[in-house]
Write an enzyme that holds these catalytic residues in place. Structure first.
Site, PDB file in Angstrom:
ATOM      1  N   ASN A 217       0.842  -1.205   0.000  1.00  0.00           N
ATOM      2  CA  ASN A 217       0.000   0.000   0.000  1.00  0.00           C
ATOM      3  C   ASN A 217       0.872   1.249   0.000  1.00  0.00           C
ATOM      4  OD1 ASN A 217       0.514   0.834   2.870  1.00  0.00           O
ATOM      5  ND2 ASN A 217      -0.344  -1.214   3.213  1.00  0.00           N
ATOM      6  N   ASP A 286      -4.197  -6.158   5.231  1.00  0.00           N
ATOM      7  CA  ASP A 286      -5.236  -6.940   5.904  1.00  0.00           C
ATOM      8  C   ASP A 286      -5.216  -8.402   5.460  1.00  0.00           C
ATOM      9  OD1 ASP A 286      -6.450  -4.962   7.532  1.00  0.00           O
ATOM     10  OD2 ASP A 286      -7.229  -4.033   5.711  1.00  0.00           O
ATOM     11  N   LYS A 296       7.587 -17.665 -10.550  1.00  0.00           N
ATOM     12  CA  LYS A 296       6.789 -16.596 -11.145  1.00  0.00           C
ATOM     13  C   LYS A 296       5.579 -17.200 -11.866  1.00  0.00           C
ATOM     14  CE  LYS A 296       6.936 -12.769 -14.359  1.00  0.00           C
ATOM     15  NZ  LYS A 296       7.559 -12.230 -15.549  1.00  0.00           N
ATOM     16  N   ASP A 315      -4.298  -9.334  13.358  1.00  0.00           N
ATOM     17  CA  ASP A 315      -4.276  -7.913  13.717  1.00  0.00           C
ATOM     18  C   ASP A 315      -3.264  -7.732  14.844  1.00  0.00           C
ATOM     19  OD1 ASP A 315      -4.798  -5.356  14.854  1.00  0.00           O
ATOM     20  OD2 ASP A 315      -6.743  -5.353  13.825  1.00  0.00           O
ATOM     21  N   ILE A 316      -2.125  -7.140  14.505  1.00  0.00           N
ATOM     22  CA  ILE A 316      -1.017  -7.037  15.468  1.00  0.00           C
ATOM     23  C   ILE A 316      -1.440  -6.191  16.667  1.00  0.00           C
ATOM     24  CG2 ILE A 316       1.374  -6.267  15.794  1.00  0.00           C
ATOM     25  CD1 ILE A 316       1.734  -6.726  12.711  1.00  0.00           C
ATOM     26  N   LYS A 350     -12.998   2.193  15.756  1.00  0.00           N
ATOM     27  CA  LYS A 350     -11.765   1.402  15.719  1.00  0.00           C
ATOM     28  C   LYS A 350     -11.145   1.293  17.114  1.00  0.00           C
ATOM     29  CE  LYS A 350     -10.084   1.369  11.618  1.00  0.00           C
ATOM     30  NZ  LYS A 350      -9.458   1.766  10.363  1.00  0.00           N
TER      31      LYS A 350
HETATM   32  N1  CTP Z   1      -3.094  -2.884  12.543  1.00  0.00           N
HETATM   33  C1  CTP Z   1      -2.305  -3.945  12.978  1.00  0.00           C
HETATM   34  N2  CTP Z   1      -2.357  -5.137  12.342  1.00  0.00           N
HETATM   35  C2  CTP Z   1      -3.211  -5.351  11.312  1.00  0.00           C
HETATM   36  C3  CTP Z   1      -4.033  -4.293  10.864  1.00  0.00           C
HETATM   37  C4  CTP Z   1      -3.941  -3.075  11.500  1.00  0.00           C
HETATM   38  O1  CTP Z   1      -1.525  -3.753  13.921  1.00  0.00           O
HETATM   39  N3  CTP Z   1      -3.245  -6.529  10.727  1.00  0.00           N
HETATM   40  C5  CTP Z   1      -3.051  -1.607  13.247  1.00  0.00           C
HETATM   41  C6  CTP Z   1      -2.475  -0.483  12.465  1.00  0.00           C
HETATM   42  O2  CTP Z   1      -1.079  -0.363  12.646  1.00  0.00           O
HETATM   43  C7  CTP Z   1      -3.230   0.708  13.032  1.00  0.00           C
HETATM   44  C8  CTP Z   1      -4.580   0.164  13.351  1.00  0.00           C
HETATM   45  O3  CTP Z   1      -4.376  -1.216  13.524  1.00  0.00           O
HETATM   46  O4  CTP Z   1      -2.659   1.164  14.233  1.00  0.00           O
HETATM   47  C9  CTP Z   1      -5.653   0.446  12.340  1.00  0.00           C
HETATM   48  O5  CTP Z   1      -5.428  -0.214  11.169  1.00  0.00           O
HETATM   49  P1  CTP Z   1      -6.402  -0.085   9.884  1.00  0.00           P
HETATM   50  O6  CTP Z   1      -5.826  -0.923   8.832  1.00  0.00           O
HETATM   51  O7  CTP Z   1      -6.661   1.327   9.582  1.00  0.00           O
HETATM   52  O8  CTP Z   1      -7.730  -0.693  10.440  1.00  0.00           O
HETATM   53  P2  CTP Z   1      -8.435  -2.009  10.065  1.00  0.00           P
HETATM   54  O9  CTP Z   1      -8.524  -2.798  11.306  1.00  0.00           O
HETATM   55  O10 CTP Z   1      -7.752  -2.662   8.925  1.00  0.00           O
HETATM   56  O11 CTP Z   1      -9.864  -1.530   9.646  1.00  0.00           O
HETATM   57  P3  CTP Z   1     -10.433  -1.086   8.197  1.00  0.00           P
HETATM   58  O12 CTP Z   1      -9.688  -1.870   7.195  1.00  0.00           O
HETATM   59  O13 CTP Z   1     -11.845  -1.417   8.334  1.00  0.00           O
HETATM   60  O14 CTP Z   1     -10.220   0.387   8.089  1.00  0.00           O
END
Ligand code: CTP
Length: 408
Positions: A217, A286, A296, A315-316, A350
């Site tokens: 991203n 995600d 490849k 989700d860390i 969130k």
């Molecule tokens: N984060 C994380 N690990 C993941 C996804 C997110 O630690 N796998 C953490 C990011 O570093 C940030 C927060 O969670 O601090 C929000 O991440 P974001 O991607 O914006 O939220 P999502 O949970 O993915 O929600 P959405 O995709 O619905 O916006």
């Protein structure tokens, strides 16, 4: 940035080939907004002329305590204080082995040492950027003198390592001017997180599809790197777990480079038991391909794209927030939310979903890759806006906000 605006720095040069770097350092200090008064030893003037330093600092340079240009003939006093005001710091760069020995003994045979001895010790801090041959640096006498001047209140900025002017390789080079500047700027920051351990994740992650392709991203990592720097400036011991970005590591920060979300999780885990703050700025992917192809993936001629299967990454942040240390408040977790719209509602949702005490919202498309940003802080007490500013300014404000919320 005018990081040193309003600051008056006395720049001292003692004898050493590193004096050539002091000209650049003087320019950087001036560019950062400081006024600079240069004081040189006789030995320093063998390596670089006072004319060069005067031209760069736009002030007369002093070498001798017998300099009659001062009406009271006391340059050793006048350089650090005048009326009710005083210099913000004396920075000696380079600080030679001989000069450090003089300081350790409290000698005053030359203007620079005399001025350091005569400074109001509680008001005018003394910072030293040593520079010498590696054997001189390693010599027990030098190390003894360094320990003594540190015990007497001087701040040692450390030395670089590498090829030296004498042809030998090792420790003892003077730090680069940009590094000395960064250390000086950090020196002036309030030590709000002294002794604390801070963990920051930053940048995007990269999820491999095959050896040449992947999904990632637009996160640049700049905000997370700025937070790591700002935390370090306040005295914290900082670990920065960085996804694939090409940003320089902030000084004094321990950096762990990772690529995928799984690698990021692994790098974070050992820190959870010891950190007191976790700031998750990383834009973690995600999803990842269920299995990355080892070869490849080739077009098969059918005109159809390959059928890729994705699985969700852990989700860390949400995982760390469930750790007993986080739940007890010993580890303070801060999440980030990059949104495209309805910032407040999404940030509040969130924060509740990830169960973190503080959630920082920002508008993703308006900040990715930019040098500035605006933040919306959401915690149990309500919301607070940090208006648009450069990322380092915001990072410092955020670190101060976090420090205020920590359990003592
Ligand atoms: N984060 C994380 N690990 C993941 C996804 C997110 O630690 N796998 C953490 C990011 O570093 C940030 C927060 O969670 O601090 C929000 O991440 P974001 O991607 O914006 O939220 P999502 O949970 O993915 O929600 P959405 O995709 O619905 O916006």
């Amino acid at each position: 940035m005018n990081e040193l605006a309003g600051k008056h720095i006395v720049l001292g040069l003692s004898g050493g080939v590193a004096c050539y770097k002091s000209a650049e350092l003087c320019r950087l200090l001036i560019k950062a907004g400081a006024t600079v008064q240069v004081i040189m030893t006789e030995a320093a003037a063998q390596f670089i002329t006072p004319v060069t330093m005067q031209a760069l600092s736009n002030r007369p340079v002093y070498l001798s305590q017998w300099d009659a240009r001062e009406p009271n003939n006391m340059p050793h006093i006048n350089a650090t204080r005048w009326g009710e005001t005083h210099a913000d710091a004396i920075l000696v760069a380079p600080a030679s082995a001989d000069f450090i020995a003089q300081l350790a003994q409290g000698r005053a045979s030359e203007l620079l040492g005399l001025m350091c001895l005569a400074r109001p010790i509680d008001k005018v801090p003394l910072l030293l950027a040593p520079a010498m041959n590696r054997e001189m640096w390693a010599h027990p006498a030098t190390q003894r003198n360094l320990a003594q001047v540190a015990a007497d209140g001087a701040t040692l900025l450390g030395v670089g390592s590498g090829l030296q002017a004498c042809g030998e390789t090792g420790d003892g080079r003077m730090l680069e001017p940009v590094d000395i500047l960064e250390d000086l700027i950090a020196f002036f920051q309030p030590k709000l997180l002294q002794g604390r351990r801070v963990l920051v994740t930053a940048g995007p992650t990269y999820e491999a599809i095959d050896p040449v392709r992947g999904i990632t991203n637009r996160s640049s990592g700049k905000m997370g790197f700025a937070i790591a720097r700002a935390a370090r400036e306040t005295g914290a011991d900082v670990t920065l777990v960085a996804g694939p970005v090409s940003l320089p590591t902030p000084r004094g920060v321990r950096r762990v480079d990772v690529r995928s979300a799984q690698e990021m999780l692994q790098a974070v885990q050992p820190e959870i038991a010891i950190a007191s703050v976790f700031v998750a700025t990383a834009a973690v992917a995600d999803w990842r391909p269920a299995s990355a192809s080892t070869q490849k993936i080739k077009k098969d001629g059918s005109g159809k794209p390959p059928a890729l299967e994705f699985i969700e990454n852990a989700d860390i942040l949400a995982g760390v927030a469930q750790d007993p240390r986080a739940k007890s408040g010993a580890l303070y977790c801060v999440g980030f939310a990059a949104e495209s719209h309805d910032l407040l509602a999404h940030a509040q949702a969130k924060r509740a979903r990830k169960q973190v005490p503080l959630l920082v919202g920002n508008i993703g498309p308006a900040t990715f890759g930019q040098d500035d940003n605006a933040l919306l802080l959401v915690d149990e007490a309500g919301t607070k806006e940090l208006p648009r500013a450069d990322k380092l300014t915001l990072a410092r404000q955020l670190v101060a906000e976090i420090a205020r919320r920590l359990k003592t």
